[in-house]
Design a protein around this motif. Structure first.
Motif, PDB file in Angstrom:
ATOM      1  N   PRO A  26       0.820  -1.209   0.000  1.00 52.98           N
ATOM      2  CA  PRO A  26       0.000   0.000   0.000  1.00 52.98           C
ATOM      3  C   PRO A  26       0.857   1.264   0.000  1.00 52.98           C
ATOM      4  CG  PRO A  26      -0.761  -1.557   1.679  1.00 52.98           C
ATOM      5  CD  PRO A  26       0.564  -2.062   1.191  1.00 52.98           C
ATOM      6  N   LEU A  27       0.427   2.261  -0.772  1.00 54.60           N
ATOM      7  CA  LEU A  27       1.095   3.554  -0.795  1.00 54.60           C
ATOM      8  C   LEU A  27       0.139   4.577  -1.406  1.00 54.60           C
ATOM      9  CD1 LEU A  27       3.837   5.036  -0.244  1.00 54.60           C
ATOM     10  CD2 LEU A  27       4.298   4.749  -2.689  1.00 54.60           C
ATOM     11  N   GLY A  28       0.006   5.727  -0.776  1.00 57.47           N
ATOM     12  CA  GLY A  28      -0.831   6.787  -1.317  1.00 57.47           C
ATOM     13  C   GLY A  28      -2.258   6.336  -1.523  1.00 57.47           C
ATOM     14  N   LYS A  29      -2.798   6.593  -2.722  1.00 58.36           N
ATOM     15  CA  LYS A  29      -4.175   6.219  -3.041  1.00 58.36           C
ATOM     16  C   LYS A  29      -4.303   4.756  -3.453  1.00 58.36           C
ATOM     17  CE  LYS A  29      -5.744  10.784  -4.575  1.00 58.36           C
ATOM     18  NZ  LYS A  29      -6.354  11.553  -5.690  1.00 58.36           N
ATOM     19  N   GLY A  30      -3.175   4.057  -3.572  1.00 56.36           N
ATOM     20  CA  GLY A  30      -3.243   2.670  -4.015  1.00 56.36           C
ATOM     21  C   GLY A  30      -2.063   1.871  -3.530  1.00 56.36           C
ATOM     22  N   THR A  31      -1.150   1.562  -4.446  1.00 53.74           N
ATOM     23  CA  THR A  31       0.025   0.747  -4.139  1.00 53.74           C
ATOM     24  C   THR A  31       1.261   1.410  -4.736  1.00 53.74           C
ATOM     25  OG1 THR A  31      -0.251  -0.550  -6.160  1.00 53.74           O
ATOM     26  CG2 THR A  31      -1.342  -1.382  -4.158  1.00 53.74           C
ATOM     27  N   VAL A  32       2.420   0.836  -4.428  1.00 55.60           N
ATOM     28  CA  VAL A  32       3.664   1.335  -5.007  1.00 55.60           C
ATOM     29  C   VAL A  32       3.583   1.302  -6.531  1.00 55.60           C
ATOM     30  CG1 VAL A  32       6.147   0.861  -5.252  1.00 55.60           C
ATOM     31  CG2 VAL A  32       5.044   0.663  -3.002  1.00 55.60           C
ATOM     32  N   LEU A  33       3.067   0.195  -7.073  1.00 56.25           N
ATOM     33  CA  LEU A  33       2.967   0.051  -8.526  1.00 56.25           C
ATOM     34  C   LEU A  33       2.000   1.064  -9.121  1.00 56.25           C
ATOM     35  CD1 LEU A  33       3.651  -1.502 -11.111  1.00 56.25           C
ATOM     36  CD2 LEU A  33       1.799  -3.101 -10.562  1.00 56.25           C
ATOM     37  N   SER A  34       0.836   1.219  -8.525  1.00 56.28           N
ATOM     38  CA  SER A  34      -0.157   2.145  -9.084  1.00 56.28           C
ATOM     39  C   SER A  34       0.326   3.587  -8.998  1.00 56.28           C
ATOM     40  CB  SER A  34      -1.503   1.988  -8.377  1.00 56.28           C
ATOM     41  OG  SER A  34      -1.455   2.452  -7.035  1.00 56.28           O
ATOM     42  N   GLN A  35       1.039   3.924  -7.924  1.00 57.23           N
ATOM     43  CA  GLN A  35       1.542   5.289  -7.793  1.00 57.23           C
ATOM     44  C   GLN A  35       2.601   5.593  -8.845  1.00 57.23           C
ATOM     45  OE1 GLN A  35       0.537   7.893  -5.856  1.00 57.23           O
ATOM     46  NE2 GLN A  35       1.998   9.038  -7.117  1.00 57.23           N
ATOM     47  N   SER A  36       3.479   4.618  -9.111  1.00 52.92           N
ATOM     48  CA  SER A  36       4.493   4.820 -10.150  1.00 52.92           C
ATOM     49  C   SER A  36       3.838   5.054 -11.499  1.00 52.92           C
ATOM     50  CB  SER A  36       5.422   3.605 -10.219  1.00 52.92           C
ATOM     51  OG  SER A  36       6.186   3.479  -9.034  1.00 52.92           O
ATOM     52  N   LEU A  37       2.869   4.202 -11.844  1.00 56.18           N
ATOM     53  CA  LEU A  37       2.208   4.329 -13.142  1.00 56.18           C
ATOM     54  C   LEU A  37       1.422   5.629 -13.233  1.00 56.18           C
ATOM     55  CD1 LEU A  37       1.394   3.286 -15.892  1.00 56.18           C
ATOM     56  CD2 LEU A  37      -0.359   1.867 -14.794  1.00 56.18           C
ATOM     57  N   ARG A  38       0.720   5.997 -12.160  1.00 53.54           N
ATOM     58  CA  ARG A  38      -0.100   7.209 -12.165  1.00 53.54           C
ATOM     59  C   ARG A  38       0.732   8.439 -12.536  1.00 53.54           C
ATOM     60  NH1 ARG A  38      -4.135  10.349  -9.363  1.00 53.54           N
ATOM     61  NH2 ARG A  38      -5.267   8.545  -8.572  1.00 53.54           N
ATOM     62  N   THR A  39       1.916   8.577 -11.950  1.00 55.50           N
ATOM     63  CA  THR A  39       2.736   9.754 -12.203  1.00 55.50           C
ATOM     64  C   THR A  39       3.116   9.864 -13.674  1.00 55.50           C
ATOM     65  OG1 THR A  39       3.624   9.594  -9.962  1.00 55.50           O
ATOM     66  CG2 THR A  39       4.809  11.008 -11.501  1.00 55.50           C
ATOM     67  N   PHE A  40       3.444   8.741 -14.301  1.00 59.57           N
ATOM     68  CA  PHE A  40       3.789   8.766 -15.720  1.00 59.57           C
ATOM     69  C   PHE A  40       2.588   9.144 -16.580  1.00 59.57           C
ATOM     70  CE2 PHE A  40       7.500   6.559 -14.237  1.00 59.57           C
ATOM     71  CZ  PHE A  40       8.481   6.899 -15.153  1.00 59.57           C
ATOM     72  N   LEU A  41       1.410   8.601 -16.263  1.00 60.72           N
ATOM     73  CA  LEU A  41       0.221   8.904 -17.059  1.00 60.72           C
ATOM     74  C   LEU A  41      -0.179  10.362 -16.920  1.00 60.72           C
ATOM     75  CD1 LEU A  41      -2.020   5.741 -16.483  1.00 60.72           C
ATOM     76  CD2 LEU A  41      -0.352   6.197 -18.288  1.00 60.72           C
ATOM     77  N   GLU A  42       0.122  10.952 -15.776  1.00 55.67           N
ATOM     78  CA  GLU A  42      -0.190  12.363 -15.566  1.00 55.67           C
ATOM     79  C   GLU A  42       0.866  13.280 -16.190  1.00 55.67           C
ATOM     80  OE1 GLU A  42      -2.648  12.078 -11.332  1.00 55.67           O
ATOM     81  OE2 GLU A  42      -0.508  12.545 -11.326  1.00 55.67           O
ATOM     82  N   ALA A  43       2.043  12.733 -16.466  1.00 58.20           N
ATOM     83  CA  ALA A  43       3.146  13.552 -16.970  1.00 58.20           C
ATOM     84  C   ALA A  43       3.216  13.616 -18.492  1.00 58.20           C
ATOM     85  CB  ALA A  43       4.477  13.037 -16.428  1.00 58.20           C
ATOM     86  N   ALA A  44       2.754  12.568 -19.177  1.00 60.82           N
ATOM     87  CA  ALA A  44       2.903  12.518 -20.634  1.00 60.82           C
ATOM     88  C   ALA A  44       1.869  11.565 -21.228  1.00 60.82           C
ATOM     89  CB  ALA A  44       4.321  12.078 -21.014  1.00 60.82           C
ATOM     90  N   SER A  45       1.741  11.620 -22.549  1.00 60.68           N
ATOM     91  CA  SER A  45       0.807  10.744 -23.269  1.00 60.68           C
ATOM     92  C   SER A  45       1.591   9.576 -23.882  1.00 60.68           C
ATOM     93  CB  SER A  45       0.086  11.524 -24.366  1.00 60.68           C
ATOM     94  OG  SER A  45      -0.708  12.542 -23.814  1.00 60.68           O
ATOM     95  N   PHE A  46       1.314   8.378 -23.421  1.00 60.55           N
ATOM     96  CA  PHE A  46       2.037   7.195 -23.868  1.00 60.55           C
ATOM     97  C   PHE A  46       1.205   6.384 -24.858  1.00 60.55           C
ATOM     98  CE2 PHE A  46       4.118   8.346 -19.969  1.00 60.55           C
ATOM     99  CZ  PHE A  46       5.460   8.112 -20.235  1.00 60.55           C
ATOM    100  N   THR A  47       1.884   5.835 -25.848  1.00 64.11           N
ATOM    101  CA  THR A  47       1.223   4.966 -26.817  1.00 64.11           C
ATOM    102  C   THR A  47       0.902   3.617 -26.192  1.00 64.11           C
ATOM    103  OG1 THR A  47       2.358   6.051 -28.647  1.00 64.11           O
ATOM    104  CG2 THR A  47       1.466   3.848 -29.072  1.00 64.11           C
ATOM    105  N   ALA A  48       1.778   3.129 -25.328  1.00 63.04           N
ATOM    106  CA  ALA A  48       1.559   1.837 -24.678  1.00 63.04           C
ATOM    107  C   ALA A  48       2.398   1.749 -23.415  1.00 63.04           C
ATOM    108  CB  ALA A  48       1.901   0.685 -25.619  1.00 63.04           C
ATOM    109  N   VAL A  49       1.914   0.947 -22.476  1.00 64.27           N
ATOM    110  CA  VAL A  49       2.616   0.680 -21.223  1.00 64.27           C
ATOM    111  C   VAL A  49       2.808  -0.822 -21.099  1.00 64.27           C
ATOM    112  CG1 VAL A  49       2.509   0.806 -18.706  1.00 64.27           C
ATOM    113  CG2 VAL A  49       1.612   2.698 -20.084  1.00 64.27           C
ATOM    114  N   VAL A  50       4.029  -1.260 -20.818  1.00 68.22           N
ATOM    115  CA  VAL A  50       4.320  -2.674 -20.583  1.00 68.22           C
ATOM    116  C   VAL A  50       4.920  -2.805 -19.190  1.00 68.22           C
ATOM    117  CG1 VAL A  50       5.640  -4.686 -21.317  1.00 68.22           C
ATOM    118  CG2 VAL A  50       4.708  -3.124 -23.027  1.00 68.22           C
ATOM    119  N   ILE A  51       4.368  -3.715 -18.400  1.00 73.57           N
ATOM    120  CA  ILE A  51       4.857  -3.958 -17.046  1.00 73.57           C
ATOM    121  C   ILE A  51       5.414  -5.377 -16.977  1.00 73.57           C
ATOM    122  CG2 ILE A  51       4.247  -4.067 -14.591  1.00 73.57           C
ATOM    123  CD1 ILE A  51       1.966  -2.136 -15.159  1.00 73.57           C
ATOM    124  N   THR A  52       6.668  -5.517 -16.560  1.00 76.91           N
ATOM    125  CA  THR A  52       7.235  -6.853 -16.389  1.00 76.91           C
ATOM    126  C   THR A  52       6.853  -7.388 -15.016  1.00 76.91           C
ATOM    127  OG1 THR A  52       9.344  -6.061 -15.481  1.00 76.91           O
ATOM    128  CG2 THR A  52       9.183  -6.260 -17.869  1.00 76.91           C
TER     129      THR A  52
END
Length: 411
Positions: A26-52
């Motif tokens: 848990p972290l912030g409004k969700g989890t460590v993973l969701s917080q990392s992804l959220r910041t990128f989606l708010e910062a720029a427009s991505f064509t695709a996201v891949v998570i290993t």
């Protein structure tokens, strides 16, 4: 140019002990993973996201992302992109092999152009800032590769095998690199393929890049300013953000702008009555060149005005046939993607509608939620209210409907 994001979350998190996999904590409004992804989606427009992810770990990763209820709306803003937008790829037995698997996935599912970029980020760095992300993108567009770094605080030494000092290093020439590490995608894929073929395994992508100048055109990795808050979570105590060490971005006053938009449409029989993407039963509907959603048009104009990108008429000229009966939700998504590309985030929208009937109150929450979903934001950032004109002028006579919107943008 297409922009791709690769989040690495395939590790075992062994140093977190009994707490479990660090990216799912848990972290912030969700989890460590969701917080990392959220910041990128708010910062720029991505064509695709891949998570290993670890073998068989897609379900757990999706569950970790779902903890942030607003993240789905952010993701939906990009759902029209060609190909799968959010994908999960099983990692390998090392960081490099995991990234190789993700790059192979991109190569298989997308046509890679010469100017396309990829950002590789440790999902366990949830405190990354939008400034770092945007600086990495800008530097890579100019130089071909970029990485954030912070100056060394302690004096560094190179050690010998017998635990003595082998070499005294110049602290002024040393920096600690962070992620995201950004690269031109096509040569970056070639470098990883070459390293794999040669059996080389590196823990840092800049080494993979620098190892093959013949494939990269000799482009060097440029340094952008990192931030001490952009630390990697390794131990349980790392989940607490650094205290008393605010980032310069956090200390700086953000740039804010206010935008105002307005729109007016005739009301006629035989047309749909649309507000914020919601069709409301009514005797008359809005007349216009597009679907005439007066509320979405006012919001679009407000966003364009605040960001300084233009107005709805210059973006979508009514004299052009291709915009005939166009979906206003599609139009505003296009504008919003451009606004975000300029580094803006939305603080809130406040909207006013002027019309006589039907009654708006029973539909208000549905309209608010629809606008939020279209923009990929929280419903709490949107408010819409309606007024009647007491029988005065065109709106009071049910001949027209008018919408006003004020927005606040920040970067």
């Amino acid at each position: 140019m297409s922009l791709f994001l690769l989040l690495t979350a395939a590790g075992s998190s062994s140093r977190m002990g009994k707490k479990g996999k660090k990216e799912y904590l848990p972290l912030g409004k969700g989890t460590v993973l969701s917080q990392s992804l959220r910041t990128f989606l708010e910062a720029a427009s991505f064509t695709a996201v891949v998570i290993t992810v670890p073998a068989g770990g897609e379900k757990d990763a999706r569950a970790a992302l779902s903890k942030d209820r607003d993240l789905e709306r952010l993701l939906s803003a990009f759902s029209s992109a060609p190909g799968p937008y959010l994908s999960f790829v099983e990692g390998g037995n090392s960081r490099q092999s995991s990234i190789y698997n993700a790059l192979s996935y991109l190569k298989k599912h997308y046509t890679i152009e010469s100017k396309d970029l990829v950002l590789v980020h440790d999902a366990a760095r949830p405190y990354v800032t939008k400034r770092i992300i945007q600086d990495c993108i800008s530097s890579t567009m100019e130089h071909g590769a970029a990485v954030p770094a912070i100056p060394a605080v302690d004096t560094q030494k190179e050690l010998a095998d017998d635990s003595t000092i082998a070499r005294h290093l110049d602290r002024e020439k040393i920096a600690a690199v962070q992620t995201p590490q950004a690269f031109l995608l096509a040569p970056f894929i070639l470098c990883h393929e070459k390293a794999r073929a040669e059996g080389l395994d590196f823990t840092d992508d800049t080494r993979v890049w620098d190892c093959y100048p013949a494939l990269t055109g000799g482009k060097k990795v440029h340094i952008v300013k990192g931030d001490i808050v952009n630390k990697k979570i390794t131990y349980p105590d790392d989940l607490e953000a650094p205290r008393g060490q605010e980032s310069q971005e956090a200390r700086a006053m953000p740039e804010i702008r206010i935008g105002m938009g307005t729109d007016l449409h005739r009301l006629v029989e035989g047309r749909r009555f649309l507000l914020g993407g919601v069709e409301i039963p009514a005797e008359k509907g809005e007349l216009g060149h597009s679907d005439a959603d007066v509320l979405l048009h006012a919001i679009t104009d407000a966003l364009l005005g605040a960001s300084g990108l233009g107005d709805i008429g210059s973006y979508f000229p009514p004299e052009e046939a291709k915009w005939k009966d166009a979906d206003s939700a599609m139009l505003i998504r296009q504008v919003w993607a451009d606004v975000k590309q300029e580094g803006w985030t939305l603080v809130n929208l406040d909207c006013v509608l002027e019309f006589e009937r039907p009654k708006f109150l029973p539909w208000r929450q549905k309209v608010i939620e629809s606008v939020a979903a279209i923009l990929g934001i929280s419903p709490g950032q949107v408010f819409v209210k309606a007024k009647t004109n007491e029988g005065l002028d065109a709106t009071g006579s049910s001949l027209a409907i008018k919408a006003y919107c004020v927005c606040l943008l920040s970067r």
